[in-house]
Scaffold this motif. Structure first.
Motif, mmCIF file in Angstrom:
data_model
loop_
_atom_site.group_PDB
_atom_site.id
_atom_site.type_symbol
_atom_site.label_atom_id
_atom_site.label_comp_id
_atom_site.label_asym_id
_atom_site.label_seq_id
_atom_site.Cartn_x
_atom_site.Cartn_y
_atom_site.Cartn_z
ATOM 1 N N THR A 24 1.228 11.699 7.086
ATOM 2 C CA THR A 24 0.180 11.043 7.859
ATOM 3 C C THR A 24 -0.975 10.677 6.933
ATOM 4 N N ASP A 25 -1.768 9.738 7.350
ATOM 5 C CA ASP A 25 -2.970 9.309 6.622
ATOM 6 C C ASP A 25 -2.666 8.832 5.205
ATOM 7 N N MET A 26 -1.530 8.177 5.019
ATOM 8 C CA MET A 26 -1.185 7.667 3.691
ATOM 9 C C MET A 26 -2.156 6.578 3.242
ATOM 10 N N PHE A 27 -2.750 5.870 4.202
ATOM 11 C CA PHE A 27 -3.575 4.720 3.851
ATOM 12 C C PHE A 27 -5.059 5.057 3.732
ATOM 13 N N VAL A 28 -5.407 6.310 3.899
ATOM 14 C CA VAL A 28 -6.816 6.706 3.766
ATOM 15 C C VAL A 28 -7.246 6.581 2.311
ATOM 16 N N LYS A 67 0.833 -1.208 0.000
ATOM 17 C CA LYS A 67 0.000 0.000 0.000
ATOM 18 C C LYS A 67 0.864 1.253 0.000
ATOM 19 N N ARG A 68 1.938 1.230 0.763
ATOM 20 C CA ARG A 68 2.810 2.391 0.853
ATOM 21 C C ARG A 68 3.462 2.700 -0.497
ATOM 22 N N LYS A 69 3.929 1.666 -1.164
ATOM 23 C CA LYS A 69 4.557 1.864 -2.468
ATOM 24 C C LYS A 69 3.541 2.340 -3.501
ATOM 25 N N ALA A 70 2.319 1.795 -3.432
ATOM 26 C CA ALA A 70 1.284 2.218 -4.368
ATOM 27 C C ALA A 70 0.928 3.689 -4.164
ATOM 28 N N GLY A 84 -16.904 3.565 -11.642
ATOM 29 C CA GLY A 84 -15.546 3.047 -11.778
ATOM 30 C C GLY A 84 -14.569 3.595 -10.765
ATOM 31 N N MET A 85 -15.059 3.992 -9.597
ATOM 32 C CA MET A 85 -14.205 4.599 -8.581
ATOM 33 C C MET A 85 -13.664 3.583 -7.584
ATOM 34 N N GLU A 86 -13.696 2.318 -7.943
ATOM 35 C CA GLU A 86 -13.220 1.303 -7.002
ATOM 36 C C GLU A 86 -11.707 1.336 -6.837
ATOM 37 N N GLN A 87 -11.001 1.999 -7.760
ATOM 38 C CA GLN A 87 -9.537 2.036 -7.693
ATOM 39 C C GLN A 87 -9.088 2.942 -6.560
ATOM 40 N N ASP A 88 -7.839 2.738 -6.120
ATOM 41 C CA ASP A 88 -7.282 3.567 -5.050
ATOM 42 C C ASP A 88 -6.989 4.957 -5.592
ATOM 43 N N ALA A 89 -6.954 5.930 -4.655
ATOM 44 C CA ALA A 89 -6.654 7.302 -5.056
ATOM 45 C C ALA A 89 -5.998 8.046 -3.910
#
Length: 522
Positions: free
Chosen positions: A102-106, A62-65, A114-119
């Protein structure tokens, strides 16, 4: 395989501990209890070796993404447009290794369209558009900044509200307004609330409605650049303070800007070590003002000659050029400088210059920065365009700002100080602390020629009357004998006087009468 290899090594460590611990348990509790405890340890070992390390891998993934934003392809596209990514801008702006994220994983909570992708917040991800989760992150960091008294910097590269989230995105903007409406730029309506707004030439566009909407509503053909480009907002509308060719120049300018400011409005203006003598005489100032009162000169020449090491940080240099505002240092102390510019419109005050000056004066007062004002103003700009535009109301903003300010205020009249504009420019009547006049100063209701034409209208010998008026009023003595200026000083001693006064006024304490809020003529 890597995960299971680590698990095996971890279990080996636990097995070594288990052998010793089993012997101890057999002595204390007996073989049966020891066997039961061993079974529990094996179960714990299985959980640790699979689930725990799986979570660790997911964290790193997740961090790298998040660090990659929208992916390498979109990063390359951003670079091809001459723009940096959000993380590249942060790294360039801040001190090395000082940024703690902070909050990198939010993640956003929308699954429609089509908003299922991470952002995350980066133009490479959904055009940097604002989501509800994004607004939550912003409000959280602003709350923390308010708690500790830290400034907030917004590096905005956004398409605006995220359409797919509908009203939730709009609610996010409202939350940002509510938390701290004067710190962080985002949407067009928010940018004007910031203390400083910078933009990039050819890539920054800011407008309430785009060219297509303008065409459909008003039938006007206009490009993005014409409607809301950098030149429009730095020279015409006054929405932005300065434009730059690229990200690097803008971020370096921003770093310099922060060096002049305290961390919050609870702190005093910063002071740094100064090698420029505070009692330095500036001989060039004795001849900078032309003998002819109608001849122009550059107020920047005076400012650069007086301030520490000639370093003047000008704000909004291409907008309302008939007034100059910016930051400098006097004997190491940050000061705000306001000055009429005789090179442009003879230094007259108009609508735009009044608003520009008022905004800057209030900025300095908000952050405890002393204000130095250089006056050469023949009055307010006449004409129907100014009257119809509300010059009386807008000019009152500058008057209100100077009158309301409680920071140290030092004023130097270099030449003309005519009419109501004299009052407005930090006069003694607006609680100016120290007001000086140069020998070339003229403090009067209006210029001699215009005054004589009114007083002696239809009479002969107007030339003699004009000479008499000049002798009586076109000099600093009428103001000096009435105490409206504290002293008539030699121009060369101006720096020495200002530095001395700033030392005395450093302990100034002045409080305005309590009110819910001021009623500035907006």
């Amino acid at each position: 395989m890597a995960a299971f290899g680590l698990a095996r090594n971890s279990c080996g460590l636990i097995n070594g501990l288990r052998v010793s611990y089993r012997s101890l348990v057999q002595v204390k509790y007996g073989a049966k209890s020891a066997c039961l405890l061993q079974t529990n340890i094996q179960s714990d070992c299985r959980w640790y070796s699979v689930s725990h390390l799986s979570v660790k891998e997911r964290i790193e993934k997740k961090r790298k993404a998040a660090q990659m934003g929208g992916g390498q392809k979109r990063i390359d596209a951003q670079h091809q447009r001459g723009k940096l990514t959000a993380r590249e801008r942060v790294e360039l702006l801040l001190d090395p290794e000082s940024f703690v994220e902070t909050d990198m994983f939010v993640e956003h909570r929308c699954s429609d369209f089509g908003m299922e992708q991470d952002a995350n917040k980066d133009f490479t991800v959904f055009g940097g558009s604002l989501s509800g989760a994004h607004a939550q992150k912003i409000c959280k960091i602003m709350d923390q900044a308010l708690t500790v008294g830290a400034p907030v910097i917004g590096l905005n590269d956004s398409g605006g509200a995220r359409i797919q989230e509908g009203v939730e995105s709009l609610a996010g903007y409202a939350d940002i307004f509510l938390v701290h409406p004067s710190d962080l730029p985002h949407h067009g309506s928010l940018c004007i609330l910031t203390h400083l707004m910078l933009c990039l030439q050819d890539t920054s566009y800011l407008f309430i409605t785009g060219p297509d909407v303008v065409k459909s509503v008003t039938n006007e053909d206009v490009t993005q650049e014409e409607l809301g480009g950098a030149k429009t907002h730095t020279a015409v509308s006054g929405v932005a303070h300065r434009a730059f060719e690229n990200d690097v120049e803008a971020l370096l300018y921003l770093r310099d800007f922060f060096n002049f400011l305290p961390l919050s409005n609870q702190d005093p203006a910063p002071i740094r070590e100064c090698q420029d003598p505070s009692d330095r005489l500036v001989k060039s100032l004795d001849t900078v003002v032309p003998f002819e009162s109608t001849k122009a000169y550059d107020m920047l020449d005076i400012i650069h000659a007086i301030v520490d090491e000639g370093d003047f940080f000008e704000i909004m240099p291409t907008y309302a050029k008939n007034i100059v505002v910016g930051f400098a240092r006097m004997n190491g102390r940050t000061v705000g400088i306001v000055g009429n510019q005789p090179k442009v419109a003879s230094g007259c005050l108009d609508i735009n210059s009044s608003v520009k000056g008022a905004r800057f004066v209030r900025f300095c007062d908000a952050f405890n920065i002393p204000i130095i004002t250089f006056v050469d103003v023949p009055g307010f700009l006449p004409g129907t365009a100014q009257e119809y535009g509300g010059i009386i109301r807008h000019g009152a903003k500058l008057l209100f700002a100077f009158a309301e300010a409680t920071v140290p205020k030092i004023t130097i009249i270099t030449r003309k100080a005519y009419g109501g504009a004299y009052d407005v420019m930090s006069s003694k009547h607006l609680r100016g602390d120290m007001n000086y006049a140069w020998p070339t100063a003229e403090v009067a209701v209006m210029g001699a020629k215009g005054a004589v034409q009114i007083i002696f209208r239809g009479k002969e010998n107007q030339a003699e009357a004009e000479a008499e008026y000049v002798e009586k009023f076109a000099n600093p003595f009428p103001a000096a004998v009435r105490g409206f200026v504290d002293d008539i000083i030699e121009p060369a001693t101006t720096r020495k006087r200002i530095c001395r006064d700033l030392e005395v006024l450093a302990s100034k304490k002045q409080v305005n009468p309590w009110k819910k809020h001021a009623n500035i003529p907006l």
